[in-house]
Design an enzyme around this catalytic site. Structure first.
Site, PDB file in Angstrom:
ATOM      1  CB  SER A  16     112.463  18.117 -24.123  1.00 13.20           C
ATOM      2  OG  SER A  16     112.417  18.225 -22.731  1.00 13.20           O
ATOM      3  CG  ASN A  17     112.431  14.452 -19.777  1.00 11.65           C
ATOM      4  OD1 ASN A  17     113.554  14.040 -19.461  1.00 11.65           O
ATOM      5  ND2 ASN A  17     111.910  15.553 -19.263  1.00 11.65           N
ATOM      6  CG  LEU A  93     102.008  18.158 -15.747  1.00  7.70           C
ATOM      7  CD1 LEU A  93     101.882  19.638 -16.054  1.00  7.70           C
ATOM      8  CD2 LEU A  93     103.194  17.906 -14.803  1.00  7.70           C
ATOM      9  CE  LYS A  94      94.507  16.372 -15.934  1.00  5.19           C
ATOM     10  NZ  LYS A  94      93.555  17.137 -15.140  1.00  5.19           N
ATOM     11  CB  ILE A  96      98.790   6.858 -12.636  1.00  2.00           C
ATOM     12  CG1 ILE A  96      99.815   7.644 -13.464  1.00  2.00           C
ATOM     13  CG2 ILE A  96      98.495   5.500 -13.252  1.00  2.00           C
ATOM     14  CD1 ILE A  96      99.425   7.880 -14.898  1.00  2.00           C
ATOM     15  CG  ASN A 110     106.757  11.382 -12.238  1.00  2.00           C
ATOM     16  OD1 ASN A 110     106.597  11.837 -13.380  1.00  2.00           O
ATOM     17  ND2 ASN A 110     106.660  12.140 -11.164  1.00  2.00           N
ATOM     18  CG  HIS A 112     109.450  16.194  -9.016  1.00  2.00           C
ATOM     19  ND1 HIS A 112     108.164  16.648  -9.300  1.00  2.00           N
ATOM     20  CD2 HIS A 112     109.966  17.059  -8.119  1.00  2.00           C
ATOM     21  CE1 HIS A 112     107.936  17.728  -8.570  1.00  2.00           C
ATOM     22  NE2 HIS A 112     109.010  17.990  -7.847  1.00  2.00           N
TER      23      HIS A 112
HETATM   24  C1  GAR Z   1     110.137  18.172 -16.958  1.00  5.52           C
HETATM   25  O1  GAR Z   1     110.957  19.150 -16.353  1.00  5.52           O
HETATM   26  C2  GAR Z   1     109.640  17.198 -15.915  1.00  5.52           C
HETATM   27  O2  GAR Z   1     110.564  16.931 -14.897  1.00  5.52           O
HETATM   28  C3  GAR Z   1     108.457  17.964 -15.351  1.00  5.52           C
HETATM   29  O3  GAR Z   1     107.824  18.510 -16.486  1.00  5.52           O
HETATM   30  C4  GAR Z   1     108.836  18.798 -17.460  1.00  5.52           C
HETATM   31  C5  GAR Z   1     108.401  18.192 -18.775  1.00  5.52           C
HETATM   32  O4  GAR Z   1     109.255  18.563 -19.809  1.00  5.52           O
HETATM   33  N1  GAR Z   1     107.593  17.089 -14.604  1.00  5.52           N
HETATM   34  C6  GAR Z   1     106.950  17.476 -13.506  1.00  5.52           C
HETATM   35  O5  GAR Z   1     107.004  18.606 -13.067  1.00  5.52           O
HETATM   36  C7  GAR Z   1     106.150  16.367 -12.824  1.00  5.52           C
HETATM   37  N2  GAR Z   1     105.772  16.740 -11.501  1.00  5.52           N
HETATM   38  P1  GAR Z   1     109.185  17.831 -21.214  1.00  5.52           P
HETATM   39  O6  GAR Z   1     107.712  17.775 -21.602  1.00  5.52           O
HETATM   40  O7  GAR Z   1     109.977  18.736 -22.138  1.00  5.52           O
HETATM   41  O8  GAR Z   1     109.792  16.471 -21.065  1.00  5.52           O
END
Ligand code: GAR
Length: 201
Positions: A16-17, A93-94, A96, A110, A112
């Site tokens: 979604s981001n 989630l990996k 780099i 990134n 968070h």
């Molecule tokens: C988001 O909430 C992002 O902040 C988080 O994963 C989600 C991805 O959502 N990232 C982490 O937790 C990184 N440590 P999306 O795939 O819908 O963008």
């Protein structure tokens, strides 16, 4: 520099981001284009979103290479081939690999879904963050955007926006409220980074 700044977005999930970044690029709010979407998971819905937008996708699994050097070399070559200026981690989630971080230092970011460093670190991602925040009885959580360095969730913070935790929030409800803020804040920060990159290059 007349050409648009070229972004690679790395995802592991729903994307979604990624969608909000692509939308902001198409709308001209960010003077850049997403030219590559990479995922460590072939079923990540983010890859579907990218394909629907006509953007090239790659599934990158380090385990498929015979050693770490080969995996690093493949990724560095890929980023070169696509002439990537900035790498955006959007739910990736990996870790780099250090050679990639080194080459793109100051050009990898990134997002968070919590306060850093308190609710970060290995194993702290997605709904796990929201669950931990609720269990700790926090009144506030945050969206945090930071430069990526060699340590997980550690690089310099670029932006943080606080979000209230409501008394009866479930992790899913909190996640939805946090994501909404992510979709606003990440494009703002990427816009800033793109402009900074343009000035400096
Ligand atoms: C988001 O909430 C992002 O902040 C988080 O994963 C989600 C991805 O959502 N990232 C982490 O937790 C990184 N440590 P999306 O795939 O819908 O963008």
């Amino acid at each position: 520099m007349n050409e648009k700044v070229r972004l690679a977005v790395f995802v592991s999930g729903g994307g979604s981001n990624l969608q909000s970044i692509m939308d902001n690029c198409s709308a001209g709010n960010i003077d850049a284009e997403v030219v590559l979407v990479l995922s460590n998971k072939k079923k990540a819905y983010g890859l579907v979103r990218a394909s629907e937008a006509g953007i090239d996708t790659v599934v990158y699994k380090r385990k498929k290479f015979s050693n770490g050097n080969e995996a690093d070399e493949f990724l560095l070559n890929l980023l070169d081939e696509y002439r990537i200026d900035i790498i955006v981690l959007a739910g990736y989630l990996k870790m780099i690999a250090p050679p990639v971080i080194d080459k793109y230092r100051g050009r990898i970011v990134n997002i968070h879904p919590g306060t850093l460093p308190k609710y970060g670190g290995k194993g702290m991602f997605g709904s796990r963050v929201h669950k931990a925040v609720i269990e700790a009885g926090e009144k506030e959580t945050a969206v945090t955007i930071h430069y990526v360095d060699e340590i997980y969730d550690h690089g310099q913070i670029m932006a943080e926006r606080k979000i209230p935790v409501l008394p009866d929030d479930t992790p899913d409800e909190l996640a939805a409220r946090v994501l909404k803020v992510e979709h606003e804040l990440y494009p703002e920060v990427i816009k800033f980074l793109v402009e900074k990159y343009r000035k400096e290059s």
